[in-house]
Structures are given as structure tokens and as C-alpha cells.
Design a protein around this motif. Structure first.
Motif, PDB file in Angstrom:
ATOM      1  N   PHE A  79      36.532  18.356  35.711  1.00 13.22           N
ATOM      2  CA  PHE A  79      36.336  18.287  37.159  1.00 13.22           C
ATOM      3  C   PHE A  79      34.875  18.366  37.594  1.00 13.22           C
ATOM      4  N   GLY A  80      33.955  18.491  36.645  1.00 15.31           N
ATOM      5  CA  GLY A  80      32.537  18.415  36.971  1.00 15.31           C
ATOM      6  C   GLY A  80      31.886  19.707  37.424  1.00 15.31           C
ATOM      7  N   GLY A  81      32.574  20.832  37.299  1.00 14.83           N
ATOM      8  CA  GLY A  81      31.964  22.093  37.708  1.00 14.83           C
ATOM      9  C   GLY A  81      32.984  23.216  37.728  1.00 14.83           C
ATOM     10  N   LEU A  82      32.534  24.392  38.161  1.00 16.40           N
ATOM     11  CA  LEU A  82      33.408  25.544  38.329  1.00 16.40           C
ATOM     12  C   LEU A  82      32.796  26.438  39.389  1.00 16.40           C
ATOM     13  N   HIS A  83      33.503  26.609  40.498  1.00 13.34           N
ATOM     14  CA  HIS A  83      33.010  27.402  41.618  1.00 13.34           C
ATOM     15  C   HIS A  83      33.768  28.708  41.805  1.00 13.34           C
ATOM     16  N   ILE A  84      35.036  28.744  41.355  1.00 17.49           N
ATOM     17  CA  ILE A  84      35.892  29.899  41.602  1.00 17.49           C
ATOM     18  C   ILE A  84      36.657  30.228  40.322  1.00 17.49           C
ATOM     19  N   MET A  85      36.606  31.498  39.922  1.00 16.02           N
ATOM     20  CA  MET A  85      37.356  31.962  38.761  1.00 16.02           C
ATOM     21  C   MET A  85      38.274  33.083  39.193  1.00 16.02           C
ATOM     22  N   VAL A  86      39.578  32.908  39.001  1.00 19.95           N
ATOM     23  CA  VAL A  86      40.545  33.952  39.328  1.00 19.95           C
ATOM     24  C   VAL A  86      41.133  34.483  38.027  1.00 19.95           C
ATOM     25  N   ASN A  87      40.735  35.683  37.654  1.00 19.74           N
ATOM     26  CA  ASN A  87      41.250  36.336  36.445  1.00 19.74           C
ATOM     27  C   ASN A  87      42.504  37.113  36.818  1.00 19.74           C
ATOM     28  N   ASN A  88      43.631  36.413  36.767  1.00 22.38           N
ATOM     29  CA  ASN A  88      44.892  36.969  37.238  1.00 22.38           C
ATOM     30  C   ASN A  88      45.845  37.347  36.109  1.00 22.38           C
ATOM     31  N   ALA A  89      45.722  36.719  34.952  1.00 23.26           N
ATOM     32  CA  ALA A  89      46.676  36.950  33.861  1.00 23.26           C
ATOM     33  C   ALA A  89      46.748  38.430  33.519  1.00 23.26           C
ATOM     34  N   MET A 129      28.184  29.409  36.309  1.00 19.39           N
ATOM     35  CA  MET A 129      27.771  29.573  37.693  1.00 19.39           C
ATOM     36  C   MET A 129      26.282  29.880  37.826  1.00 19.39           C
ATOM     37  N   VAL A 130      25.726  30.608  36.878  1.00 23.75           N
ATOM     38  CA  VAL A 130      24.293  30.900  36.896  1.00 23.75           C
ATOM     39  C   VAL A 130      23.485  29.614  36.929  1.00 23.75           C
ATOM     40  N   ALA A 131      23.928  28.642  36.153  1.00 29.51           N
ATOM     41  CA  ALA A 131      23.188  27.372  36.046  1.00 29.51           C
ATOM     42  C   ALA A 131      23.483  26.414  37.187  1.00 29.51           C
ATOM     43  N   SER A 132      24.514  26.722  37.988  1.00 29.94           N
ATOM     44  CA  SER A 132      24.913  25.768  39.023  1.00 29.94           C
ATOM     45  C   SER A 132      24.838  26.323  40.444  1.00 29.94           C
ATOM     46  N   GLY A 133      24.156  27.473  40.599  1.00 33.52           N
ATOM     47  CA  GLY A 133      23.889  27.954  41.947  1.00 33.52           C
ATOM     48  C   GLY A 133      24.818  29.009  42.493  1.00 33.52           C
ATOM     49  N   GLY A 134      25.658  29.609  41.648  1.00 33.93           N
ATOM     50  CA  GLY A 134      26.495  30.707  42.106  1.00 33.93           C
ATOM     51  C   GLY A 134      27.965  30.371  42.148  1.00 33.93           C
ATOM     52  N   GLY A 135      28.749  31.305  42.668  1.00 36.91           N
ATOM     53  CA  GLY A 135      30.187  31.104  42.733  1.00 36.91           C
ATOM     54  C   GLY A 135      30.897  32.405  43.070  1.00 36.91           C
ATOM     55  N   SER A 136      32.214  32.365  42.979  1.00 38.81           N
ATOM     56  CA  SER A 136      33.030  33.526  43.311  1.00 38.81           C
ATOM     57  C   SER A 136      34.003  33.822  42.175  1.00 38.81           C
ATOM     58  N   ILE A 137      34.049  35.075  41.757  1.00 37.48           N
ATOM     59  CA  ILE A 137      34.977  35.527  40.722  1.00 37.48           C
ATOM     60  C   ILE A 137      35.880  36.586  41.337  1.00 37.48           C
ATOM     61  N   VAL A 180      31.575  39.001  42.883  1.00 38.86           N
ATOM     62  CA  VAL A 180      32.687  39.467  42.046  1.00 38.86           C
ATOM     63  C   VAL A 180      33.472  40.511  42.834  1.00 38.86           C
ATOM     64  N   ASN A 181      34.725  40.206  43.107  1.00 41.08           N
ATOM     65  CA  ASN A 181      35.584  41.100  43.870  1.00 41.08           C
ATOM     66  C   ASN A 181      36.939  41.237  43.178  1.00 41.08           C
ATOM     67  N   ALA A 182      37.726  42.187  43.645  1.00 39.78           N
ATOM     68  CA  ALA A 182      39.044  42.408  43.055  1.00 39.78           C
ATOM     69  C   ALA A 182      40.094  42.564  44.147  1.00 39.78           C
ATOM     70  N   VAL A 183      41.275  42.113  43.828  1.00 41.50           N
ATOM     71  CA  VAL A 183      42.446  42.302  44.682  1.00 41.50           C
ATOM     72  C   VAL A 183      43.413  43.213  43.933  1.00 41.50           C
ATOM     73  N   ALA A 184      43.957  44.208  44.638  1.00 36.66           N
ATOM     74  CA  ALA A 184      44.859  45.179  44.015  1.00 36.66           C
ATOM     75  C   ALA A 184      46.237  45.093  44.673  1.00 36.66           C
ATOM     76  N   PRO A 185      47.131  44.265  44.134  1.00 37.47           N
ATOM     77  CA  PRO A 185      48.471  44.159  44.721  1.00 37.47           C
ATOM     78  C   PRO A 185      49.297  45.413  44.461  1.00 37.47           C
ATOM     79  N   GLY A 186      50.268  45.612  45.332  1.00 37.18           N
ATOM     80  CA  GLY A 186      51.239  46.681  45.140  1.00 37.18           C
ATOM     81  C   GLY A 186      52.559  46.324  45.781  1.00 37.18           C
ATOM     82  N   ASN A 187      53.651  46.636  45.090  1.00 46.85           N
ATOM     83  CA  ASN A 187      54.984  46.407  45.631  1.00 46.85           C
ATOM     84  C   ASN A 187      55.223  44.937  45.977  1.00 46.85           C
TER      85      ASN A 187
END
Length: 273
Positions: A79-89, A129-137, A180-187
Motif C-alpha cells: 500500500f506504499g506506507g504505514l500511518h497507523i498501527m493497532v496492536n490489538n492481538a 514512521m520515523v522515516a516517513s514523518g510520523g504516525g499513530s500507534i 503512542v496511546n492505549a485503549v483499555a476495554p472492559g465488559n
């Protein structure tokens, strides 16, 4: 907000079911190109085929850092890049009646998926992301990593580790404009809870999950049940430009459980006497 992620490329690990699937579908609806990473090939490929040409599936066990590195490389190439990484597994530990009965047999696997997988995903996404100007994890933890409690101790410890790692990575990667942020689901109903009682029979699993959910319901200030879509909305917030000045944050999506016990109305108290 329509097409909030137009022109963005995202990876969602554990994207074939539950919160991951809801996140993939939400991202696609906002215009992103998405790679679904999962060990469940059948579900992952079916979902990718359903969502069209802007979605691809990559079989990935996040407990293997080499597979995570390959995932990022394949995504960038396709897809030519990576802007968003969701570590959900993530995986749950085996439920034991008492911690004293826990043989810790699942420790290595739980830590490898829930902690090592998040660390490898963050590292390899950030390298691009460092080489491409940033992003969101965005890392998916749990209220089990915020609140102390009994049961599934290894799982709780792994999710607490994700929180500390998220904050630490946010500090280090901010200089590269990587949030870099985190989501904490519950219930939130997902297959994860039932998996902790996998050694029980089908009827016992059903009773177990029903009991746990009833306990969670009683502890939740908001009466409405949470859904994977609710968590996906929080992940979308961190992925998009609305959170461009937010990093190192852990957001519970739990109906208020972490905030405190619900206040019972006087009428409710009288009825229960």
C-alpha cells in the motif's frame, strides 16, 4: 466524520474478529487501506474479501517478532506506507479457582502475544514512521491492567505491562512525531473471555461467561452494554487528526467501571430489601 482516514494505511493485529474486526470495518468506512493480521486465516481472508481491494490479509503470529517485521514490510510494499498501527492481538490466561492452583503453564504464551507482540509491533511500525514523518500507534490493553483483582493473573500482568510500555514508548517516540496511546476495554463481549475457560465443557463455559458478565454489569455505572464498535470508535479517535496533540494516554472504554462503583438509586435499594 466521513473519510477521516482517507489516504492512510493501517495495520490491525488480531483483526479477524472481535474488537479487531470492528476496528478494521471502521477504518475502511473512513477511507483507510487496511492490512488484517491474524492467526485465523479463514476468518481473516473472508473479511478481507468482503471489504474489497483496499483490504488485505496477512497471516501473522505476533508472538514471533520476525513475522511482525514481515507484516510491516508487506504492508508498506503493498500500500506504499504505514500511518497507523493497532496492536490489538491478545490472548487470555487459563482461569483457575485460586492463584495458588495456577501452574503458570500459559505464562510464556500470554506474555509473548500480549507484551512481546505489542512491543514488536510498536518498534517495527515506528521504524517506518520515523522515516516517513510520523504516525499513530494504538495498543489495546484492558481494564484488567488498571484495576487489581483476582483470577487470570498472568493476563492482568501482561495488560499492565502494555500500559507502562505504551507510556514509555510515547515519551521516546514523540521526537519523531509518532503518537503512542492505549485503549483499555472492559465488559465488552468478545471471544476472549470464553477462551480463559476453554478447558471446561460448553455448558460450563456458557455459565462461566454469564456469571462473569453479570458481575461486570453490576459494577458498571452505565447501564448500556459495551460493544466492539464502542472500542473501535476510541481507536479511531487516536488514529485520526483529532488526537494530534495526545500521546501517552490510556483511555478506558468500560462504561465507567474504572471510575468507581455505580450509585444505586434509593428505590432500587428499597426494592432489594
Amino acid at each position: 466524520m466521513d473519510n477521516e482516514l482517507a489516504g492512510k494505511v493501517a495495520i490491525v493485529t488480531g483483526g479477524a474478529s472481535g474488537i479487531g474486526r470492528a476496528t478494521v470495518e471502521r477504518f475502511v468506512s473512513e477511507g483507510a487501506k487496511v492490512v488484517i493480521a491474524d492467526v485465523d486465516r479463514d476468518r481473516g481472508e473472508d473479511l478481507a474479501a468482503t471489504l474489497g481491494v483496499d483490504v488485505s490479509f496477512q497471516s501473522t503470529d505476533v508472538a514471533q517478532p520476525t513475522e511482525v517485521s514481515a507484516l510491516v514490510a508487506v504492508t508498506v510494499e503493498k500500500f506504499g506506507g504505514l500511518h497507523i498501527m493497532v496492536n490489538n492481538a491478545g490472548v487470555s490466561g487459563t482461569m483457575h479457582r485460586r492463584f495458588l492452583d495456577d501452574d503458570l503453564a500459559d505464562f510464556d504464551r500470554v506474555m509473548a502475544v500480549n507484551v512481546l507482540g505489542v512491543m514488536a509491533g510498536t518498534r517495527d511500525a515506528a521504524r517506518h514512521m520515523v522515516a516517513s514523518g510520523g504516525g499513530s500507534i494504538i495498543n489495546v490493553t484492558s481494564i484488567g491492567g488498571i484495576q487489581a483483582g483476582g483470577g487470570v493473573m498472568t493476563y492482568r500482568a501482561s495488560k499492565a505491562a502494555v500500559i507502562q510500555f505504551t507510556k514509555s514508548a510515547a515519551i521516546e517516540l514523540a521526537q519523531y512525531d509518532i503518537r503512542v496511546n492505549a485503549v483499555a476495554p472492559g465488559n465488552v463481549p468478545t471471544p476472549l473471555l470464553a477462551s480463559s475457560a476453554a478447558k471446561l465443557g460448553a455448558d460450563a463455559i456458557e455459565r462461566f461467561t454469564a456469571t462473569i458478565r453479570e458481575t461486570m454489569r453490576a459494577d458498571r455505572p452505565l447501564k448500556r452494554e459495551g460493544t466492539p464498535d464502542d472500542v473501535a470508535e476510541a481507536i479511531l479517535y487516536f488514529a485520526g487528526e483529532r488526537s494530534r496533540y495526545v500521546t501517552g494516554t490510556v483511555l478506558p472504554v468500560d462504561g465507567g467501571i474504572v471510575a468507581g462503583k455505580p450509585i444505586r438509586r434509593r428505590s432500587d435499594a428499597r426494592e432489594n430489601k
